[in-house]
Design a protein around this motif. Structure first.
Motif, PDB file in Angstrom:
ATOM      1  N   VAL A  61       0.856  -1.187   0.000  1.00 32.48           N
ATOM      2  CA  VAL A  61       0.000   0.000   0.000  1.00 32.48           C
ATOM      3  C   VAL A  61       0.892   1.238   0.000  1.00 32.48           C
ATOM      4  O   VAL A  61       1.774   1.358   0.861  1.00 32.48           O
ATOM      5  CB  VAL A  61      -0.919   0.028   1.242  1.00 32.48           C
ATOM      6  CG1 VAL A  61      -1.785   1.281   1.236  1.00 32.48           C
ATOM      7  CG2 VAL A  61      -1.780  -1.221   1.282  1.00 32.48           C
ATOM      8  N   PRO A  62       0.715   2.163  -0.951  1.00 31.98           N
ATOM      9  CA  PRO A  62       1.529   3.382  -0.968  1.00 31.98           C
ATOM     10  C   PRO A  62       1.364   4.171   0.329  1.00 31.98           C
ATOM     11  O   PRO A  62       0.297   4.174   0.937  1.00 31.98           O
ATOM     12  CB  PRO A  62       0.966   4.173  -2.162  1.00 31.98           C
ATOM     13  CG  PRO A  62       0.285   3.151  -3.013  1.00 31.98           C
ATOM     14  CD  PRO A  62      -0.238   2.119  -2.067  1.00 31.98           C
ATOM     15  N   GLU A  63       2.417   4.845   0.735  1.00 31.53           N
ATOM     16  CA  GLU A  63       2.379   5.599   1.986  1.00 31.53           C
ATOM     17  C   GLU A  63       1.272   6.634   1.996  1.00 31.53           C
ATOM     18  O   GLU A  63       0.637   6.889   3.021  1.00 31.53           O
ATOM     19  CB  GLU A  63       3.738   6.279   2.212  1.00 31.53           C
ATOM     20  CG  GLU A  63       3.873   6.916   3.593  1.00 31.53           C
ATOM     21  CD  GLU A  63       5.256   7.474   3.824  1.00 31.53           C
ATOM     22  OE1 GLU A  63       5.513   8.600   3.355  1.00 31.53           O
ATOM     23  OE2 GLU A  63       6.072   6.787   4.464  1.00 31.53           O
ATOM     24  N   SER A  64       1.009   7.228   0.835  1.00 28.35           N
ATOM     25  CA  SER A  64      -0.027   8.263   0.747  1.00 28.35           C
ATOM     26  C   SER A  64      -1.429   7.701   0.967  1.00 28.35           C
ATOM     27  O   SER A  64      -2.363   8.451   1.255  1.00 28.35           O
ATOM     28  CB  SER A  64       0.031   8.950  -0.619  1.00 28.35           C
ATOM     29  OG  SER A  64      -0.149   8.001  -1.669  1.00 28.35           O
ATOM     30  N   ASP A  65      -1.593   6.379   0.821  1.00 30.73           N
ATOM     31  CA  ASP A  65      -2.913   5.755   0.966  1.00 30.73           C
ATOM     32  C   ASP A  65      -3.087   5.021   2.300  1.00 30.73           C
ATOM     33  O   ASP A  65      -4.144   4.426   2.547  1.00 30.73           O
ATOM     34  CB  ASP A  65      -3.159   4.752  -0.175  1.00 30.73           C
ATOM     35  CG  ASP A  65      -3.260   5.425  -1.530  1.00 30.73           C
ATOM     36  OD1 ASP A  65      -3.621   6.623  -1.561  1.00 30.73           O
ATOM     37  OD2 ASP A  65      -2.957   4.768  -2.551  1.00 30.73           O
ATOM     38  N   LEU A  66      -2.090   5.061   3.157  1.00 35.35           N
ATOM     39  CA  LEU A  66      -2.176   4.326   4.412  1.00 35.35           C
ATOM     40  C   LEU A  66      -3.305   4.832   5.300  1.00 35.35           C
ATOM     41  O   LEU A  66      -3.876   4.077   6.092  1.00 35.35           O
ATOM     42  CB  LEU A  66      -0.847   4.419   5.166  1.00 35.35           C
ATOM     43  CG  LEU A  66       0.310   3.580   4.618  1.00 35.35           C
ATOM     44  CD1 LEU A  66       1.567   3.829   5.436  1.00 35.35           C
ATOM     45  CD2 LEU A  66      -0.043   2.097   4.622  1.00 35.35           C
ATOM     46  N   GLY A  67      -3.633   6.113   5.182  1.00 40.51           N
ATOM     47  CA  GLY A  67      -4.699   6.674   6.004  1.00 40.51           C
ATOM     48  C   GLY A  67      -6.035   5.982   5.815  1.00 40.51           C
ATOM     49  O   GLY A  67      -6.872   5.972   6.726  1.00 40.51           O
ATOM     50  N   TRP A  68      -6.251   5.385   4.636  1.00 40.84           N
ATOM     51  CA  TRP A  68      -7.525   4.711   4.378  1.00 40.84           C
ATOM     52  C   TRP A  68      -7.698   3.463   5.239  1.00 40.84           C
ATOM     53  O   TRP A  68      -8.819   3.022   5.490  1.00 40.84           O
ATOM     54  CB  TRP A  68      -7.635   4.342   2.903  1.00 40.84           C
ATOM     55  CG  TRP A  68      -7.915   5.522   2.037  1.00 40.84           C
ATOM     56  CD1 TRP A  68      -7.045   6.185   1.232  1.00 40.84           C
ATOM     57  CD2 TRP A  68      -9.164   6.212   1.924  1.00 40.84           C
ATOM     58  NE1 TRP A  68      -7.667   7.249   0.621  1.00 40.84           N
ATOM     59  CE2 TRP A  68      -8.974   7.288   1.024  1.00 40.84           C
ATOM     60  CE3 TRP A  68     -10.423   6.033   2.493  1.00 40.84           C
ATOM     61  CZ2 TRP A  68      -9.990   8.175   0.680  1.00 40.84           C
ATOM     62  CZ3 TRP A  68     -11.446   6.899   2.161  1.00 40.84           C
ATOM     63  CH2 TRP A  68     -11.231   7.950   1.263  1.00 40.84           C
ATOM     64  N   ILE A  69      -6.587   2.890   5.704  1.00 34.49           N
ATOM     65  CA  ILE A  69      -6.685   1.710   6.552  1.00 34.49           C
ATOM     66  C   ILE A  69      -7.356   2.067   7.876  1.00 34.49           C
ATOM     67  O   ILE A  69      -8.179   1.316   8.399  1.00 34.49           O
ATOM     68  CB  ILE A  69      -5.284   1.102   6.790  1.00 34.49           C
ATOM     69  CG1 ILE A  69      -4.721   0.601   5.453  1.00 34.49           C
ATOM     70  CG2 ILE A  69      -5.344  -0.031   7.812  1.00 34.49           C
ATOM     71  CD1 ILE A  69      -3.295   0.095   5.554  1.00 34.49           C
ATOM     72  N   VAL A  70      -7.019   3.230   8.414  1.00 28.84           N
ATOM     73  CA  VAL A  70      -7.664   3.709   9.632  1.00 28.84           C
ATOM     74  C   VAL A  70      -9.059   4.248   9.319  1.00 28.84           C
ATOM     75  O   VAL A  70     -10.026   4.001  10.051  1.00 28.84           O
ATOM     76  CB  VAL A  70      -6.809   4.804  10.308  1.00 28.84           C
ATOM     77  CG1 VAL A  70      -7.529   5.376  11.527  1.00 28.84           C
ATOM     78  CG2 VAL A  70      -5.453   4.243  10.711  1.00 28.84           C
ATOM     79  N   ALA A  71      -9.166   4.968   8.193  1.00 27.82           N
ATOM     80  CA  ALA A  71     -10.440   5.601   7.846  1.00 27.82           C
ATOM     81  C   ALA A  71     -11.538   4.577   7.589  1.00 27.82           C
ATOM     82  O   ALA A  71     -12.715   4.835   7.876  1.00 27.82           O
ATOM     83  CB  ALA A  71     -10.261   6.486   6.614  1.00 27.82           C
ATOM     84  N   ALA A 112      -7.125 -10.428   9.089  1.00 25.49           N
ATOM     85  CA  ALA A 112      -5.967 -11.232   9.482  1.00 25.49           C
ATOM     86  C   ALA A 112      -5.441 -12.098   8.334  1.00 25.49           C
ATOM     87  O   ALA A 112      -4.230 -12.337   8.243  1.00 25.49           O
ATOM     88  CB  ALA A 112      -6.311 -12.113  10.674  1.00 25.49           C
ATOM     89  N   VAL A 113      -6.334 -12.579   7.474  1.00 27.45           N
ATOM     90  CA  VAL A 113      -5.918 -13.551   6.444  1.00 27.45           C
ATOM     91  C   VAL A 113      -5.790 -12.945   5.059  1.00 27.45           C
ATOM     92  O   VAL A 113      -5.341 -13.617   4.126  1.00 27.45           O
ATOM     93  CB  VAL A 113      -6.919 -14.732   6.388  1.00 27.45           C
ATOM     94  CG1 VAL A 113      -7.016 -15.413   7.744  1.00 27.45           C
ATOM     95  CG2 VAL A 113      -8.305 -14.262   5.922  1.00 27.45           C
ATOM     96  N   THR A 114      -6.169 -11.681   4.889  1.00 24.87           N
ATOM     97  CA  THR A 114      -6.187 -11.096   3.557  1.00 24.87           C
ATOM     98  C   THR A 114      -4.789 -10.964   2.953  1.00 24.87           C
ATOM     99  O   THR A 114      -3.798 -10.796   3.674  1.00 24.87           O
ATOM    100  CB  THR A 114      -6.855  -9.709   3.583  1.00 24.87           C
ATOM    101  OG1 THR A 114      -6.922  -9.184   2.262  1.00 24.87           O
ATOM    102  CG2 THR A 114      -6.044  -8.736   4.430  1.00 24.87           C
ATOM    103  N   SER A 115      -4.745 -11.033   1.647  1.00 27.47           N
ATOM    104  CA  SER A 115      -3.488 -10.809   0.925  1.00 27.47           C
ATOM    105  C   SER A 115      -3.588  -9.588   0.008  1.00 27.47           C
ATOM    106  O   SER A 115      -2.642  -9.272  -0.707  1.00 27.47           O
ATOM    107  CB  SER A 115      -3.132 -12.047   0.088  1.00 27.47           C
ATOM    108  OG  SER A 115      -4.173 -12.341  -0.846  1.00 27.47           O
ATOM    109  N   THR A 116      -4.732  -8.914   0.032  1.00 26.68           N
ATOM    110  CA  THR A 116      -4.932  -7.729  -0.808  1.00 26.68           C
ATOM    111  C   THR A 116      -5.447  -6.564   0.020  1.00 26.68           C
ATOM    112  O   THR A 116      -6.150  -6.758   1.019  1.00 26.68           O
ATOM    113  CB  THR A 116      -5.943  -8.013  -1.937  1.00 26.68           C
ATOM    114  OG1 THR A 116      -7.208  -8.357  -1.353  1.00 26.68           O
ATOM    115  CG2 THR A 116      -5.459  -9.143  -2.834  1.00 26.68           C
ATOM    116  N   ALA A 117      -5.109  -5.359  -0.411  1.00 26.70           N
ATOM    117  CA  ALA A 117      -5.496  -4.164   0.335  1.00 26.70           C
ATOM    118  C   ALA A 117      -7.006  -3.964   0.327  1.00 26.70           C
ATOM    119  O   ALA A 117      -7.594  -3.566   1.344  1.00 26.70           O
ATOM    120  CB  ALA A 117      -4.798  -2.938  -0.242  1.00 26.70           C
TER     121      ALA A 117
END
Length: 429
Positions: A61-71, A112-117
């Protein structure tokens, strides 16, 4: 008078009727179980924050898109507050809590098991959606409690929320260093499943006999936004958690930079200082039971603003930061418990809707604090973030000062209505 509430009858000639919002009592073990439910459920939303870098590297995941993981979790949570929490005013909340815990576990397992964003985002959004079981749990705890101990119960149960938010950082840093970020989600999945089983076996049945339609509940929720007490306490929550979010979403930035250059696990340890403040504020529940919820709110908001004088020194003193964190989390917990105690007493019979609506303000404030602190840090450093956090605290203090008459009037009205109901029941008995 014929008795239709047999579980509460103790003699042939008398009948005790369970008033909605005036529970018959709750044991210490049940309080701790409900606190554990809140802690585990809310941790699922915040546990990604300290391990974003590791997730990003693993899933590309690009650094610029990491915020979406929390969002993703926050967006799901906001939807759940409006759409799912009102179900607590319709359904048996013991079964609802047990079922929603299992659905949160499903979201955690997917993560926990995913391999895709994209699948990770789906799992986290699902987790956030059903993590609003926290608010159903808080409302259930309030309704199970006798009026004289409602504040104490809310203090203990709400402590679980703060422990979950802060403890998630400590747990994530520790487990990630040992077994990787996926172990965090596996651990929470197992814990949620166990809690679901324990809830269904150990909690009492929902004491309410009446149920309302979903449309009625949503209409009542909309009407709350015209109530002065609800609006004032909601605005206080907005400013309160904006200040809270400013600290906890931005503090890692100065701690990871020079001269400290702390690791993720080391930064996560600051959550322990926050836990000390949150646990100490459980006393706020007892103050609320004693009728001091409103003055406690004012004092705590003043302490919240002052805490930033210490937290703002993060670039040269870690000890000052620790002091600031303890005071801030004590203040946040005290205000949060006091507000929920006032609201659940003022709006009996619809506590799930009231708590859910109140937490919408919380969610919006947290999101504002999280986004604003990083922007402020990039332009003005940690000093700018500290000024921002103190400004939010002062906004809450001003709201409290302007709304004191509303709280006093509502308390008198609530006491009067309770006396009328009790008198009428005694005549009928």
């Amino acid at each position: 008078m014929s008795c239709r509430t047999k579980p509460f009858c103790h003699t042939p000639n008398s009948c005790k009727v369970l008033l909605i919002g005036e529970g018959v009592g709750i044991t210490y073990g049940q309080r701790m179980l409900l606190a554990a439910v809140c802690s585990a459920a809310v941790a699922t939303i915040y546990v990604a924050q300290p391990v974003l870098a590791q997730i990003g590297r693993d899933l590309r995941v690009p650094e610029s898109d990491l915020g979406w993981i929390v969002a993703a979790g926050q967006i799901g949570y906001l939807v759940g507050l409006a759409a799912l929490v009102p179900l607590g005013d319709m359904l048996d909340r013991r079964k609802l809590i047990g079922g929603q815990l299992l659905l949160v576990a499903v979201g955690m397992l997917v993560a926990a098991v995913t391999s895709t964003a994209w699948l990770l985002l789906i799992g986290l959004a699902t987790t956030g959606l059903f993590a609003v079981v926290v608010q159903t749990t808080v409302a259930f705890a309030a309704d199970l409690s006798a009026p004289t101990e409602r504040g104490r119960t809310l203090g203990i149960v709400t402590s679980g929320v703060i422990i979950g938010i802060l403890g998630a950082r400590v747990l994530a840093g520790f487990l990630t260093d040992l077994w990787g970020w996926r172990s965090v989600y596996v651990t929470l999945t197992l814990l949620l499943v166990v809690l679901s089983i324990v809830v269904l076996k150990q909690l009492p049945a929902d004491p309410r006999s009446n149920r309302r339609t979903y449309g009625d509940v949503l209409t009542a929720l909309g009407h709350l936004f015209r109530e002065p007490l609800f609006i004032s306490r909601g605005l206080i929550a907005f400013f309160l958690f904006a200040s809270f979010g400013t600290l906890w979403s931005g503090l890692a930035l100065p701690l990871a930079a020079g001269p400290w250059q702390l690791s993720t696990a080391q930064i996560g340890m600051f959550g322990i200082a926050g836990l000390a403040g949150a646990l100490g504020a459980a006393r706020a529940g007892r103050w609320a039971d004693a009728g001091r919820a409103d003055p406690v709110t004012g004092v705590a908001l003043a302490l919240l603003a002052l805490s930033w004088l210490a937290s703002g020194q993060a670039t040269w003193s870690l000890w000052m930061v620790i002091v600031g964190v303890i005071v801030l989390d004590f203040a946040v917990q005290a205000v949060h418990v006091s507000s929920q105690s006032l609201l659940t007493a003022a709006y009996p019979g619809r506590t799930s809707s009231v708590i859910g609506g109140y937490m919408i303000f919380y969610s919006l404030g947290s999101a504002l604090g999280a986004t604003a602190t990083t922007t402020m840090y990039s332009t003005s450093g940690w000093t700018g973030s500290a000024v921002l956090g103190a400004g939010f605290a002062l906004g809450g203090l001003l709201t409290w000062a302007l709304s004191r008459r509303t709280v006093t009037r509502t308390r008198h009205d609530t006491a009067g209505h309770r006396s009328v109901r009790t008198g009428a029941m005694q005549k009928e008995g």
